[in-house]
Motif scaffolding. Structure first.
Motif, PDB file in Angstrom:
ATOM      1  N   PHE A  53       0.846  -1.190   0.000  1.00  0.00           N
ATOM      2  CA  PHE A  53       0.000   0.000   0.000  1.00  0.00           C
ATOM      3  C   PHE A  53       0.888   1.250   0.000  1.00  0.00           C
ATOM      4  O   PHE A  53       0.701   2.158   0.806  1.00  0.00           O
ATOM      5  CB  PHE A  53      -0.915   0.010   1.223  1.00  0.00           C
ATOM      6  CG  PHE A  53      -2.236  -0.702   1.021  1.00  0.00           C
ATOM      7  CD1 PHE A  53      -2.542  -1.322  -0.172  1.00  0.00           C
ATOM      8  CD2 PHE A  53      -3.170  -0.737   2.045  1.00  0.00           C
ATOM      9  CE1 PHE A  53      -3.757  -1.981  -0.353  1.00  0.00           C
ATOM     10  CE2 PHE A  53      -4.390  -1.389   1.884  1.00  0.00           C
ATOM     11  CZ  PHE A  53      -4.684  -2.015   0.677  1.00  0.00           C
ATOM     12  N   TYR A 108      -9.174   5.067   5.492  1.00  0.00           N
ATOM     13  CA  TYR A 108      -9.559   4.115   6.530  1.00  0.00           C
ATOM     14  C   TYR A 108     -10.664   4.702   7.403  1.00  0.00           C
ATOM     15  O   TYR A 108     -10.696   5.906   7.668  1.00  0.00           O
ATOM     16  CB  TYR A 108      -8.370   3.793   7.440  1.00  0.00           C
ATOM     17  CG  TYR A 108      -7.175   3.175   6.750  1.00  0.00           C
ATOM     18  CD1 TYR A 108      -7.031   1.800   6.652  1.00  0.00           C
ATOM     19  CD2 TYR A 108      -6.178   3.984   6.203  1.00  0.00           C
ATOM     20  CE1 TYR A 108      -5.932   1.233   6.033  1.00  0.00           C
ATOM     21  CE2 TYR A 108      -5.072   3.429   5.580  1.00  0.00           C
ATOM     22  CZ  TYR A 108      -4.953   2.053   5.501  1.00  0.00           C
ATOM     23  OH  TYR A 108      -3.857   1.507   4.877  1.00  0.00           O
ATOM     24  N   PHE A 140     -11.749   0.026   4.670  1.00  0.00           N
ATOM     25  CA  PHE A 140     -10.767   0.826   3.947  1.00  0.00           C
ATOM     26  C   PHE A 140     -11.172   0.873   2.484  1.00  0.00           C
ATOM     27  O   PHE A 140     -11.951   0.039   2.005  1.00  0.00           O
ATOM     28  CB  PHE A 140      -9.333   0.303   4.137  1.00  0.00           C
ATOM     29  CG  PHE A 140      -9.026  -1.015   3.484  1.00  0.00           C
ATOM     30  CD1 PHE A 140      -8.648  -1.089   2.154  1.00  0.00           C
ATOM     31  CD2 PHE A 140      -9.082  -2.193   4.225  1.00  0.00           C
ATOM     32  CE1 PHE A 140      -8.343  -2.303   1.554  1.00  0.00           C
ATOM     33  CE2 PHE A 140      -8.781  -3.414   3.642  1.00  0.00           C
ATOM     34  CZ  PHE A 140      -8.411  -3.469   2.303  1.00  0.00           C
ATOM     35  N   VAL A 143      -5.085   5.246  -0.064  1.00  0.00           N
ATOM     36  CA  VAL A 143      -5.931   4.428   0.808  1.00  0.00           C
ATOM     37  C   VAL A 143      -6.535   5.286   1.910  1.00  0.00           C
ATOM     38  O   VAL A 143      -5.840   6.093   2.541  1.00  0.00           O
ATOM     39  CB  VAL A 143      -5.118   3.274   1.439  1.00  0.00           C
ATOM     40  CG1 VAL A 143      -6.049   2.313   2.185  1.00  0.00           C
ATOM     41  CG2 VAL A 143      -4.326   2.514   0.372  1.00  0.00           C
ATOM     42  N   LEU A 180      -9.824   2.550  -1.616  1.00  0.00           N
ATOM     43  CA  LEU A 180      -8.788   3.157  -2.433  1.00  0.00           C
ATOM     44  C   LEU A 180      -9.425   4.199  -3.333  1.00  0.00           C
ATOM     45  O   LEU A 180     -10.171   3.872  -4.262  1.00  0.00           O
ATOM     46  CB  LEU A 180      -8.051   2.103  -3.271  1.00  0.00           C
ATOM     47  CG  LEU A 180      -6.927   1.384  -2.519  1.00  0.00           C
ATOM     48  CD1 LEU A 180      -7.499   0.299  -1.618  1.00  0.00           C
ATOM     49  CD2 LEU A 180      -5.911   0.785  -3.472  1.00  0.00           C
ATOM     50  N   CYS A 224      -6.176   3.627  -7.206  1.00  0.00           N
ATOM     51  CA  CYS A 224      -5.285   2.466  -7.089  1.00  0.00           C
ATOM     52  C   CYS A 224      -4.356   2.437  -8.294  1.00  0.00           C
ATOM     53  O   CYS A 224      -4.801   2.199  -9.429  1.00  0.00           O
ATOM     54  CB  CYS A 224      -6.105   1.181  -7.004  1.00  0.00           C
ATOM     55  SG  CYS A 224      -5.114  -0.325  -7.054  1.00  0.00           S
TER      56      CYS A 224
END
Length: 428
Positions: A98, A107, A117, A105, A119, A122
């Motif tokens: 990550f 959370y 979590f 990312v 993205l 990505c």
């Protein structure tokens, strides 16, 4: 005063602890990205021999046999532990899988038992989307399902990571790219996750237990001395203290070596023994060159003389931690550098499962790093009774600039090659 970059004079006694917190955080993100991208250079060769479908099994074996080991190491280095979701999220924030700018990312921790979590972007998806939905499913479904759970199991074998939504994207511009729920499955019939059998082999290596160079104190004030306090969804490397950053950056280098070891182990189970050296050398050459380029820019390594060449070897993750790879760099004059790799655990593993195990006189990865500073640099092996291997790196102003090696060009094909590694936020 700690250095904010590596401009100015070359220091033959340079250590990571000579860098400031800001510079260490910058270097740490580069090490994370290097680990994330290191398969890009070897995979075309592998897929050419084993076929495109082999990528799924290779990636599953590789990451399942690496991430649980280095997750446990990072917990020890930054002194956090537990069996809850917050502990897992801390691991993910410090995992090369990550890397902080290639993978954006977010959370949300609701309790010790549940979190999510996602993205927002990505980089790995950006790399595979142009090749169609089958490639996307291979990565985002087939590979991620078992490898996510293996990483989680290093914290708690009853933690499960399951998709809320994931690619292929529908609609095509859907954001975030994916979202996952994370929970502890405490049902009476829940089966603990079973680790990959290759993990035991990787865990028996000298690398698995290699200690770090501990500066013993902070060269500048500020920051968290560890990550024992509550999980912070906005954590950025700059939040760590100087000493904690020195340790974390070395752990990122260990993660790169562990992932290499796991990759070469799974390759050794699929390819003839004679082919392993070529795969290892291609992988190292490609990522070594790209990483050297990025570190040169990130740490402001200026010039094209021997001092610039030497600095790149001092900074490169392939030669850290020094407790694993005894690396000594000496500038002989403006056009000559002596690189020595002394007897150390990296050369005592007793197997072929590392880049360093396949070093030869040509040493294309070392040559590639040197050429980032000056494309007229050439590497020559030299005898040295105090070293395991030694090379003189000479800059010949009369030589034609060397072309880019194809392994570096292949690695550069990833969107991560041009990722801008910035903090997640400005530290307080």
């Amino acid at each position: 005063m700690p250095r904010d970059d590596y401009r100015g004079d070359f220091d033959p006694d340079f250590q990571l602890g000579d860098l400031s917190r800001s510079a260490l955080a910058t270097l740490g993100r580069e090490y994370m990205l290097s680990g994330q991208l290191q398969d890009r250079s070897a995979m075309p060769m592998v897929l050419g021999r084993l076929g495109i479908e082999s990528r799924i099994g290779i990636a599953i074996d590789e990451w399942m046999s690496a991430s649980p080991l280095y997750s446990a190491r990072m917990q020890r280095a930054l002194q956090f532990s537990g069996t809850d979701i917050g502990t897992l999220f801390k691991n993910l924030q410090l995992d090369i899988g990550f890397s902080h700018s290639y993978m954006h990312v977010g959370y949300r921790l609701e309790s010790d038992q549940y979190g999510e979590f996602w993205l927002d972007c990505c980089g790995a998806l950006m790399d595979v989307e142009p090749f169609g939905d089958d490639m996307v499913r291979g990565m985002c479904h087939d590979i991620e399902d078992p490898t996510f759970d293996a990483t989680a199991a290093a914290t708690n074998p009853l933690i499960k990571i399951r998709p809320i939504h994931r690619p292929p994207r529908s609609p095509a511009d859907r954001e975030p790219h994916c979202r996952w729920k994370v929970f502890i499955d405490d049902a009476s019939n829940a089966e603990p996750f079973e680790m990959h059998p290759n993990l035991a082999t990787v865990s028996r290596s000298l690398l698995a237990d290699v200690p770090l160079v501990d500066p013993g104190g902070d060269a500048e004030p500020g920051g968290r001395p560890n990550y024992t306090d509550a999980f912070d969804p906005n954590f950025t490397l700059e939040d760590l203290s100087h000493r904690a950053l020195v340790l974390a950056v070395q752990e990122f280098a260990v993660q790169c070596h562990v992932l290499c070891r796991s990759f070469l182990l799974t390759m050794s189970q699929r390819l003839p023994a004679d082919d392993l050296a070529g795969v290892a050398t291609a992988q190292w050459t490609g990522i070594a060159g790209l990483t050297a380029e990025r570190i040169r820019a990130a740490l402001h390594v200026e010039g094209d003389d021997a001092h610039a060449v030497a600095k790149l070897f001092q900074l490169h993750p392939s030669f850290h931690p020094r407790t694993y790879v005894d690396t000594r760099v000496e500038v002989l004059d403006d056009q000559h550098v002596l690189l020595r790799l002394g007897p150390s655990p990296a050369f005592e593993e007793g197997d072929a499962l590392s880049w360093l195990a396949h070093l030869d006189d040509d040493a294309p990865a070392i040559d590639t790093i040197a050429r980032v500073a000056n494309p007229r640099a050439r590497v020559h092996p030299v005898p040295d009774g105090s070293a395991y291997r030694a090379w003189e790196i000479a800059i010949d102003p009369r030589a034609d600039p060397a072309p880019e090696r194809p392994e570096v060009a292949l690695t550069r094909g990833s969107t991560g090659a041009t990722a801008v590694n910035l903090p997640r936020r400005q530290p307080v």
